[in-house]
Design a protein around this motif. Structure first.
Motif, mmCIF file in Angstrom:
data_model
loop_
_atom_site.group_PDB
_atom_site.id
_atom_site.type_symbol
_atom_site.label_atom_id
_atom_site.label_comp_id
_atom_site.label_asym_id
_atom_site.label_seq_id
_atom_site.Cartn_x
_atom_site.Cartn_y
_atom_site.Cartn_z
ATOM 1 N N ASN A 1 0.717 -1.207 0.063
ATOM 2 C CA ASN A 1 0.083 0.013 0.006
ATOM 3 C C ASN A 1 0.953 1.241 0.056
ATOM 4 O O ASN A 1 0.516 2.146 -0.744
ATOM 5 C CB ASN A 1 -0.963 0.032 1.061
ATOM 6 N N GLU A 2 1.955 1.347 0.880
ATOM 7 C CA GLU A 2 2.765 2.327 1.126
ATOM 8 C C GLU A 2 3.450 2.558 -0.340
ATOM 9 O O GLU A 2 3.866 3.735 -0.709
ATOM 10 C CB GLU A 2 3.763 2.381 2.201
ATOM 11 N N THR B 1 1.942 4.552 -3.172
ATOM 12 C CA THR B 1 1.714 5.815 -2.798
ATOM 13 C C THR B 1 3.217 6.693 -3.421
ATOM 14 O O THR B 1 3.122 7.724 -3.739
ATOM 15 C CB THR B 1 1.486 6.428 -1.499
#
Length: 133
Positions: free
Chosen positions: A75-76, A79
């Motif tokens: 998820n990180e 980004t």
């Protein structure tokens, strides 16, 4: 009866806990290079993620903790516009560092031991049933 209720309530409360760490839509495009060579990729930086590895005196399932750490790292990484992550160390106390990379369409081949055959280019992953499951 009262002792049974006192023992049953905490058990039900712990069993009702769901940690709810889910992959984001953008992280679906992030690969994990467990043992892969990312030398041809652009290094975007380091990600350190952490989850609870125990609840009070009770340790959480190691596989579940590792799975949640990977989901959070993916998820990180999404980004950061990374398309590949690689663990930099083993999890420790619910925390794990990951490297974030941009490899593009480059295929990450898993590392194999010397003398072992390389995986097939056709993506021929095989699964085998386990007795009793």
């Amino acid at each position: 009866m009262r002792k049974t209720v006192l023992l049953l309530v905490p058990t039900l409360l712990l069993g009702a806990c769901t940690w709810g760490i889910n992959p984001t839509p953008a992280s679906q495009n992030v690969r994990t290079a467990w043992n892969g060579d990312v030398s041809g990729c652009h290094d975007l930086g380091k990600i350190t993620v952490s989850v609870m590895d125990h609840v009070g005196p009770v340790d959480r399932n190691d596989i579940k903790v590792r799975d949640e750490l990977q989901v959070m790292a993916r998820n990180e990484a999404a980004t950061m516009h990374a398309d590949t992550i690689k663990p930099l160390a083993e999890p420790s106390d619910g925390s794990q560092p990951w490297g974030a990379y941009q490899c593009g369409s480059r295929v990450i081949q898993p590392a194999t031991a010397p003398g072992q055959p390389q995986p097939s280019a056709s993506g021929g992953t095989q699964t085998f049933p386990v007795k009793g499951n």
